[in-house]
Motif scaffolding. Structure first.
Motif, PDB file in Angstrom:
ATOM      1  N   GLU A   1      50.460   6.505 -35.878  1.00  9.64           N
ATOM      2  CA  GLU A   1      51.772   6.239 -36.012  1.00  9.64           C
ATOM      3  C   GLU A   1      52.524   5.577 -34.865  1.00  9.64           C
ATOM      4  N   LYS A   2      52.131   6.193 -33.708  1.00 15.41           N
ATOM      5  CA  LYS A   2      52.488   5.480 -32.335  1.00 15.41           C
ATOM      6  C   LYS A   2      51.411   5.109 -31.592  1.00 15.41           C
ATOM      7  N   TYR A   3      50.072   5.372 -31.658  1.00 15.06           N
ATOM      8  CA  TYR A   3      48.870   4.914 -30.756  1.00 15.06           C
ATOM      9  C   TYR A   3      47.849   4.570 -31.548  1.00 15.06           C
ATOM     10  N   LEU A   4      46.974   4.022 -30.755  1.00 12.65           N
ATOM     11  CA  LEU A   4      45.571   3.500 -30.986  1.00 12.65           C
ATOM     12  C   LEU A   4      44.626   4.092 -30.294  1.00 12.65           C
ATOM     13  N   GLU A   5      43.633   4.781 -30.895  1.00 10.13           N
ATOM     14  CA  GLU A   5      42.733   5.496 -30.423  1.00 10.13           C
ATOM     15  C   GLU A   5      41.217   4.760 -30.314  1.00 10.13           C
ATOM     16  N   ILE A   6      40.575   4.548 -29.299  1.00  7.90           N
ATOM     17  CA  ILE A   6      39.133   3.834 -29.364  1.00  7.90           C
ATOM     18  C   ILE A   6      38.241   4.807 -28.845  1.00  7.90           C
ATOM     19  N   ASP A   7      37.416   5.182 -29.539  1.00  4.91           N
ATOM     20  CA  ASP A   7      36.111   6.366 -29.476  1.00  4.91           C
ATOM     21  C   ASP A   7      35.018   5.413 -28.968  1.00  4.91           C
ATOM     22  N   LEU A   8      34.363   5.827 -27.520  1.00  2.87           N
ATOM     23  CA  LEU A   8      33.234   5.082 -27.224  1.00  2.87           C
ATOM     24  C   LEU A   8      32.132   6.113 -27.527  1.00  2.87           C
ATOM     25  N   ASP A   9      30.989   5.918 -27.999  1.00  4.18           N
ATOM     26  CA  ASP A   9      30.266   6.909 -28.323  1.00  4.18           C
ATOM     27  C   ASP A   9      28.922   6.565 -27.690  1.00  4.18           C
ATOM     28  N   ILE A  10      28.903   7.557 -26.550  1.00  2.41           N
ATOM     29  CA  ILE A  10      27.471   7.236 -25.853  1.00  2.41           C
ATOM     30  C   ILE A  10      26.373   8.092 -26.135  1.00  2.41           C
ATOM     31  N   HIS A  11      26.627   8.850 -27.287  1.00  2.46           N
ATOM     32  CA  HIS A  11      25.487   9.535 -27.854  1.00  2.46           C
ATOM     33  C   HIS A  11      24.612   8.584 -28.509  1.00  2.46           C
ATOM     34  N   ARG A  12      25.267   7.473 -29.052  1.00  9.80           N
ATOM     35  CA  ARG A  12      24.452   6.397 -29.682  1.00  9.80           C
ATOM     36  C   ARG A  12      23.904   5.135 -29.211  1.00  9.80           C
ATOM     37  N   PHE A  13      24.220   5.364 -27.558  1.00  9.77           N
ATOM     38  CA  PHE A  13      23.449   4.094 -26.686  1.00  9.77           C
ATOM     39  C   PHE A  13      22.049   4.266 -26.784  1.00  9.77           C
ATOM     40  N   SER A  14      21.365   3.218 -26.086  1.00  6.63           N
ATOM     41  CA  SER A  14      20.037   3.165 -26.172  1.00  6.63           C
ATOM     42  C   SER A  14      19.549   3.924 -25.239  1.00  6.63           C
ATOM     43  N   TYR A  15      18.134   4.232 -25.537  1.00  8.09           N
ATOM     44  CA  TYR A  15      17.593   5.290 -24.469  1.00  8.09           C
ATOM     45  C   TYR A  15      17.490   5.024 -22.988  1.00  8.09           C
ATOM     46  N   ILE A  16      17.349   3.672 -22.693  1.00  5.71           N
ATOM     47  CA  ILE A  16      17.589   3.415 -21.173  1.00  5.71           C
ATOM     48  C   ILE A  16      19.016   3.789 -20.676  1.00  5.71           C
ATOM     49  N   SER A  17      20.003   3.223 -21.454  1.00  2.00           N
ATOM     50  CA  SER A  17      21.360   3.350 -20.961  1.00  2.00           C
ATOM     51  C   SER A  17      21.710   5.130 -20.792  1.00  2.00           C
ATOM     52  N   ARG A  18      21.190   5.795 -21.943  1.00  2.00           N
ATOM     53  CA  ARG A  18      21.156   7.213 -22.047  1.00  2.00           C
ATOM     54  C   ARG A  18      20.726   7.998 -20.927  1.00  2.00           C
ATOM     55  N   LYS A  19      19.368   7.532 -20.305  1.00  2.00           N
ATOM     56  CA  LYS A  19      18.988   7.973 -19.154  1.00  2.00           C
ATOM     57  C   LYS A  19      19.691   7.699 -18.008  1.00  2.00           C
ATOM     58  N   GLY A  20      20.239   6.643 -17.910  1.00  2.00           N
ATOM     59  CA  GLY A  20      21.004   6.380 -16.780  1.00  2.00           C
ATOM     60  C   GLY A  20      22.268   7.173 -16.664  1.00  2.00           C
ATOM     61  N   PHE A  21      23.039   7.395 -17.945  1.00  2.00           N
ATOM     62  CA  PHE A  21      24.046   8.378 -17.942  1.00  2.00           C
ATOM     63  C   PHE A  21      23.636   9.697 -17.511  1.00  2.00           C
ATOM     64  N   GLU A  22      22.414  10.136 -18.100  1.00  2.12           N
ATOM     65  CA  GLU A  22      22.083  11.486 -17.988  1.00  2.12           C
ATOM     66  C   GLU A  22      21.687  11.774 -16.459  1.00  2.12           C
TER      67      GLU A  22
END
Length: 437
Positions: A368-389
């Motif tokens: 009603e008064k907000y916009l939510e943006i969900d950024l799903d790192i679970h679905r990132f590529s393997y290389i990106s996931r290892k970097g975050f890990e």
């Protein structure tokens, strides 16, 4: 010795008694016990009604069952109540029947108190040692209880050392840090001009410039929540601030970064599991319509309304959602404090401040008064996931600048402007709780 468990049912003082007489004697004994216990109860606590269905306030003998400093709280005592009518112990602490045994039964009818206390839990002396003794005894008692609770109860709200938060006020778990100070586990506002974006002549010289010092939204709070599974549309489970809507643009922007805490694998079929949500809340700038150009405002309106656009391609043009222009800006401000190896430092220098399009690992929710943006790192590529890990263990050392912008794909879209930005200072995610949903 109370009830005889090793002799025949008709055995009384070494001789057999017919069942009819045995039942009458048993009834007489039970009546006498009730009368004696009621007299004792009236003498000790005359103002207390005799129909009280609990043993919690029956003096120091039973006080050990309601230990306030150990895990054995009063709410767990229901597990040890018996439901059988033929198993009422009449033994006292001295091992004999009589009025002392009736006191242990709280002066109530059979099976309304704790029968076989010695078998149901530790002895009174043992519980006093647990209550007043060393941490090792408490730890052992806690481990035994946790094993028992795993078999019976599954409610994490009761047995978790830190109960999940129920509808918390948004932005209360991570405190605010004033500008110019350095404090761990907090957030602070940051100037949009620290980020480099596509400049006015980017398509000719491929150069990036520092963004203008204005943004559509400014930070007002942040939260960190644990979860066994990803939490989508997290704004439903928190209490957002009451801000009057400003026209067609949402007055609040919620950014939910879903970070996995389990190991990444190359052939990983699952993209959900234990993790945390780093939630940031932003308020619409009061000078939104004045400072930002009309082209940016039009692009943001298209992003809110989930409009589509035609993109040139080969062999034909494509129709794509405008939301695919959303771009993540991230930079670690204190790389030298992370104590990286040579290889890690090389990767950090190569990818630090490198913008990333959030598609297709994003979801949008319009309230009603907000916009939510969900950024799903679970679905990132393997290389990106290892970097975050590898970065997860160093989050408590990182000063992380985070921002969002809308990518400019044409000359008339430039220069790019910041949608929102915030600084997260040395976030130690082990200090935070889960969210009750």
């Amino acid at each position: 010795m109370g009830l005889c468990g090793s002799k025949p049912k008709g055995c009384v003082r070494g001789r057999l008694v017919p069942s009819g007489k045995r039942n009458r004697r048993r009834r007489r004994r039970s009546i006498k016990r009730r009368i004696s216990s009621l007299k004792l109860d009236s003498l000790s606590t005359p103002s207390r009604p005799h129909s009280t269905p609990t043993c919690a306030a029956r003096g120091s003998v039973d006080a050990a069952w309601f230990d306030s400093t150990s895990v054995l709280d009063s709410e767990f005592d229901d597990e040890f109540y018996s439901v059988r009518d033929d198993e009422v112990s009449t033994e006292g602490e001295n091992g004999k029947g009589g009025e002392g045994a009736d006191w242990n039964n709280c002066g109530l009818l059979p099976n309304t108190c704790l029968p076989y206390l010695a078998a149901a839990g530790p002895s009174l002396e043992k519980r006093r040692q647990i209550n007043q003794g060393t941490p090792n005894l408490r730890r052992k008692a806690s481990s035994k209880l946790s094993f028992k609770l795993k078999e019976g109860h599954n409610d994490p709200m009761i047995f978790s050392p830190r109960a999940p938060l129920q509808k918390p006020i948004a932005g209360t778990s991570v405190p605010h840090c004033p500008v110019g100070k350095r404090m761990p586990n907090c957030w602070s506002p940051i100037d949009p001009s620290v980020f480099k974006v596509r400049g006015k002549n980017y398509f000719r010289d491929k150069k990036k410039e520092f963004a203008q010092n204005c943004a559509a939204y400014y930070p007002i709070g942040a939260d960190v929540f644990f979860s066994q599974r990803k939490i989508d549309h997290i704004a439903r489970f928190v209490e957002l601030p009451a801000i009057n809507p400003a026209g067609d643009v949402p007055s609040i922007l919620v950014v939910n970064v879903q970070v996995p805490l389990y190991s990444a694998t190359i052939f990983q079929g699952e993209n959900d599991g234990e993790g945390m949500s780093v939630v940031m809340y932003f308020k619409l700038s009061e000078s939104y319509s004045k400072e930002l150009p009309n082209s940016f405002q039009e692009h943001f309106t298209k992003l809110i309304n989930d409009e589509v656009e035609r993109v040139r391609g080969f062999p034909m043009d494509n129709i794509v959602p405008f939301r695919e222009r959303l771009k993540i800006m991230g930079r670690v401000e204190n790389v030298e404090d992370l104590h990286l190896s040579a290889a890690e430092k090389k990767l950090m220098n190569a990818y630090n401040e490198k913008p990333v399009l959030s598609r297709p690992q994003h979801e949008f929710y319009l309230g009603e008064k907000y916009l939510e943006i969900d950024l799903d790192i679970h679905r990132f590529s393997y290389i990106s996931r290892k970097g975050f890990e590898s970065l997860n263990d160093r989050l408590k050392l990182c000063i992380l600048d985070f921002g969002l912008t809308i990518q400019g794909n044409k000359a008339e879209d430039l220069p790019e402007h910041m949608l929102c930005c915030i600084r997260l200072n040395e976030i130690d995610y082990s200090n935070y709780q889960s969210l009750g949903i």
